[in-house]
Motif scaffolding. Structure first.
Motif, mmCIF file in Angstrom:
data_model
loop_
_atom_site.group_PDB
_atom_site.id
_atom_site.type_symbol
_atom_site.label_atom_id
_atom_site.label_comp_id
_atom_site.label_asym_id
_atom_site.label_seq_id
_atom_site.Cartn_x
_atom_site.Cartn_y
_atom_site.Cartn_z
ATOM 1 N N ASP A 26 0.921 -1.146 -0.013
ATOM 2 C CA ASP A 26 -0.045 -0.028 -0.059
ATOM 3 C C ASP A 26 0.855 1.359 0.177
ATOM 4 O O ASP A 26 0.650 2.117 -0.628
ATOM 5 N N ALA A 27 1.822 1.245 0.823
ATOM 6 C CA ALA A 27 2.697 2.576 0.872
ATOM 7 C C ALA A 27 3.271 2.636 -0.472
ATOM 8 O O ALA A 27 3.515 3.829 -0.995
ATOM 9 N N ARG B 73 0.800 4.095 -2.828
ATOM 10 C CA ARG B 73 0.605 5.627 -2.581
ATOM 11 C C ARG B 73 1.753 6.500 -3.242
ATOM 12 O O ARG B 73 1.547 7.493 -3.609
ATOM 13 N N ASP C 154 1.545 6.632 -6.969
ATOM 14 C CA ASP C 154 0.342 7.584 -7.363
ATOM 15 C C ASP C 154 0.905 8.915 -7.246
ATOM 16 O O ASP C 154 0.625 9.941 -8.018
ATOM 17 N N LEU C 155 1.400 9.174 -5.970
ATOM 18 C CA LEU C 155 1.719 10.791 -5.576
ATOM 19 C C LEU C 155 2.806 11.238 -6.457
ATOM 20 O O LEU C 155 2.732 12.349 -7.145
ATOM 21 N N GLN D 280 1.400 8.683 5.632
ATOM 22 C CA GLN D 280 0.270 9.745 4.799
ATOM 23 C C GLN D 280 1.261 10.726 4.272
ATOM 24 O O GLN D 280 0.941 11.905 4.411
ATOM 25 N N GLU E 263 0.375 14.932 2.193
ATOM 26 C CA GLU E 263 -0.618 15.887 2.857
ATOM 27 C C GLU E 263 0.337 16.753 3.788
ATOM 28 O O GLU E 263 1.194 16.267 4.456
#
Ligand SMILES: [Zn+2]
Ligand SMILES: [Zn+2]
Ligand SMILES: [Zn+2]
Ligand SMILES: [Zn+2]
Lengths: 168, 168
Positions: free
Chosen positions: B24-25, B28, B31-32, B106, B109
């Motif tokens: 998942d990390a 992410r 994607d980022l 996260q 953000e």
DNA sequence: CCGCCCGGCGTTACAGTATAGCAGCACGCA
DNA sequence: TGCGTGCTGCTATACTGTAACGCCGGGCGG
């Protein structure tokens, strides 16, 4: 809600009498060591004096160079051991984000320090903000985390470096 | 008064599925980077994956050793450059008090992170406590200090290491 | 297609930070 | 006197991080 003002001024103005500022710090150190039966040897005293040479954080190898009295240069363990002693007795703090050391203005009292570090002039100011302590302790407790060491290092610009001049 | 619970569990229990946690990390991160036009190259991706290998902070030279694929050993700049990229994009954080790096759960953000670091098992948990932020911002403002970087690293014992077993 | 630019990667070399381990020395104390 | 302890000094080495240069591959204008 922690409206108490800090018990000493954050950051120093032009009128700051640093000579006596250092002397006072050394006197406090002598006193504290005497009361504890710790030995503030000439070397340790000299290192503490050098750390107090400014209100900026000082690097170990700069101390090393400053200790060099012309003859044989001092070696790393010399200064690191002195710093370790001073740190154990709360006479200096290590600023982890700078790999450097700064004198503690209130040694001996159990205080959780937060540091304001000016990236412009390098001055480091130690706070003792109960409100920050409380917020940290609450959040740690909420996570079931048992705190032992709290590191808070705040980088930015001090009032003198941030304020008047032209922007940027 | 910041009664909001953290939006993710602090510290991981036995049932934690780390395999998918890492996947998942990485997803992410992909994607980022895609959204930002940044290039998550194979090397950078591999370093990020290694950092995520555990929830502990990882040292640069350990990454270096892990990157060594049997042939020629990797050199320091290789891993430091990858880490710099990951840090710039918020994919990892540097823990100054450990000279080590930890993956950010996260990324992307704007978050001010506080770290809970267990001295026993080494696990690092990232918090986003608005109450701490607020207390820090208030005290800095009260000193006329313009904040730019906030470092909060809390050492102690995590719930699993602190709780049941025999004292000591 | 060609030449150029630029970002990523590799390498060498070095700078900066910190500790291990041993030896000498001074002091207080039995 | 003899001993132990704590401080200092030394050598050596480990650990952390960066400067500077060059290669290469991919994108892009010509
Ligand atoms: Zn002063
Ligand atoms: Zn300043
Ligand atoms: Zn996981
Ligand atoms: Zn733990």
């Amino acid at each position: 809600m922690d409206t108490l003002p800090d018990d000493r001024p954050a950051f120093h103005d032009g009128g700051h009498e640093h000579q006596s500022c250092v002397e006072d710090a050394l006197a406090r150190a002598e006193d504290l060591c005497r009361r504890r039966g710790a030995r503030l040897t000439p070397l340790r005293r000299r290192v503490l004096e050098l750390v107090w040479g400014s209100h900026r954080a000082v690097k170990a190898y700069d101390l090393l160079a400053a200790l060099d009295d012309g003859a044989g240069a001092a070696k790393p363990p010399t200064v690191y051991r002195a710093l370790e002693f001073l740190k154990e007795h709360g006479l200096v703090h290590r600023i982890d984000s700078l790999n450097a050391f700064v004198g503690c203005p209130q040694p001996g009292e159990g205080h959780s320090a937060q540091f304001l570090i000016c990236g412009e002039c390098g001055e480091v100011s130690e706070m003792n903000a109960a409100s920050i302590d409380r917020a940290v302790a609450e959040r740690a407790a909420a996570s079931g985390f048992a705190l032992s060491r709290i590191i808070i290092e705040l980088h930015g610009r001090c009032p003198r470096c941030a304020t008047p001049s032209r922007g940027i």
